[in-house]
Design a protein around this motif. Structure first.
Motif, PDB file in Angstrom:
ATOM      1  N   ALA A 195       0.844  -1.198   0.000  1.00  0.00           N
ATOM      2  CA  ALA A 195       0.000   0.000   0.000  1.00  0.00           C
ATOM      3  C   ALA A 195       0.875   1.243   0.000  1.00  0.00           C
ATOM      4  O   ALA A 195       2.033   1.189   0.429  1.00  0.00           O
ATOM      5  CB  ALA A 195      -0.906   0.021   1.225  1.00  0.00           C
ATOM      6  N   ARG A 234      -4.540   7.161  -1.654  1.00  0.00           N
ATOM      7  CA  ARG A 234      -4.096   5.878  -1.110  1.00  0.00           C
ATOM      8  C   ARG A 234      -4.224   4.817  -2.194  1.00  0.00           C
ATOM      9  O   ARG A 234      -5.185   4.836  -2.969  1.00  0.00           O
ATOM     10  CB  ARG A 234      -4.932   5.498   0.115  1.00  0.00           C
ATOM     11  N   TYR A 235      -3.287   3.899  -2.192  1.00  0.00           N
ATOM     12  CA  TYR A 235      -3.236   2.866  -3.221  1.00  0.00           C
ATOM     13  C   TYR A 235      -2.940   1.526  -2.551  1.00  0.00           C
ATOM     14  O   TYR A 235      -2.190   1.466  -1.576  1.00  0.00           O
ATOM     15  CB  TYR A 235      -2.148   3.186  -4.243  1.00  0.00           C
ATOM     16  N   TYR A 236      -3.523   0.470  -3.106  1.00  0.00           N
ATOM     17  CA  TYR A 236      -3.368  -0.861  -2.530  1.00  0.00           C
ATOM     18  C   TYR A 236      -3.111  -1.893  -3.620  1.00  0.00           C
ATOM     19  O   TYR A 236      -3.600  -1.766  -4.748  1.00  0.00           O
ATOM     20  CB  TYR A 236      -4.642  -1.263  -1.759  1.00  0.00           C
ATOM     21  N   SER A 237      -2.396  -2.936  -3.243  1.00  0.00           N
ATOM     22  CA  SER A 237      -2.285  -4.075  -4.145  1.00  0.00           C
ATOM     23  C   SER A 237      -3.620  -4.805  -4.160  1.00  0.00           C
ATOM     24  O   SER A 237      -4.408  -4.722  -3.214  1.00  0.00           O
ATOM     25  CB  SER A 237      -1.165  -5.014  -3.675  1.00  0.00           C
ATOM     26  N   ASP A 238      -3.863  -5.519  -5.211  1.00  0.00           N
ATOM     27  CA  ASP A 238      -5.136  -6.232  -5.344  1.00  0.00           C
ATOM     28  C   ASP A 238      -5.323  -7.267  -4.238  1.00  0.00           C
ATOM     29  O   ASP A 238      -6.443  -7.533  -3.810  1.00  0.00           O
ATOM     30  CB  ASP A 238      -5.219  -6.908  -6.711  1.00  0.00           C
ATOM     31  N   LYS A 266      -6.566  -5.222  -1.022  1.00  0.00           N
ATOM     32  CA  LYS A 266      -7.624  -4.219  -1.156  1.00  0.00           C
ATOM     33  C   LYS A 266      -8.882  -4.681  -0.435  1.00  0.00           C
ATOM     34  O   LYS A 266      -9.321  -5.825  -0.596  1.00  0.00           O
ATOM     35  CB  LYS A 266      -7.900  -3.973  -2.639  1.00  0.00           C
ATOM     36  N   GLY A 267      -9.436  -3.791   0.367  1.00  0.00           N
ATOM     37  CA  GLY A 267     -10.638  -4.112   1.125  1.00  0.00           C
ATOM     38  C   GLY A 267     -10.372  -4.697   2.505  1.00  0.00           C
ATOM     39  O   GLY A 267     -11.275  -4.754   3.345  1.00  0.00           O
TER      40      GLY A 267
END
Length: 126
Positions: free
Chosen positions: A49, A58-62, A65-66
């Motif tokens: 992230a 903000r960014y997340y790896s798949d 995410k969640g």
């Protein structure tokens, strides 16, 4: 240069939660976009992230995410990673880092990040 120290890891059952912290010292923390990476045994270090300087992006790896949430408190010079619904595949050493080059939200390459901390171990038992 900024120095980073991670903490908050531990042994937790699958489905549980942890909050990791990354304390920064040295140069002004709010100068930097920040990120979390992790490295599982026998695997490459991977992006988890990232968060912009003032938390607006903000960014997340798949894969997380969640379930994971990155945040920061610039007044406390601290980066956080809230980890929920833990799975056995989340077992890894977790590292924080500053983004040095590349573009936030685009780069996940290790070479674009630096000032790595020593890491904090997260172990998920099933």
């Amino acid at each position: 240069q900024v120095q980073l120290v991670e903490s908050g890891g531990g042994l937790v059952q699958a489905g549980g939660s942890l909050r990791l912290s990354c304390a920064a010292s040295g140069r002004t923390f709010s100068f930097y976009d920040m990120a979390w990476f992790r490295q599982a045994p026998g695997k490459e270090r991977e992006f988890v992230a990232a968060i912009s300087r003032f938390g607006g992006n903000r960014y997340y790896s798949d894969s997380v995410k969640g379930r994971f949430a990155i945040s920061r408190d610039n007044a406390k010079n601290t980066l956080y990673l809230q980890i929920n619904s833990l799975k056995s595949e989340d077992t890894a050493v977790y590292y924080c880092a500053v983004r040095l080059t590349g573009s936030l939200g685009t780069t996940t390459a290790l070479a674009d990040f630096g000032s790595w901390g020593q890491g904090t171990q997260v172990t998920v038992s099933s």
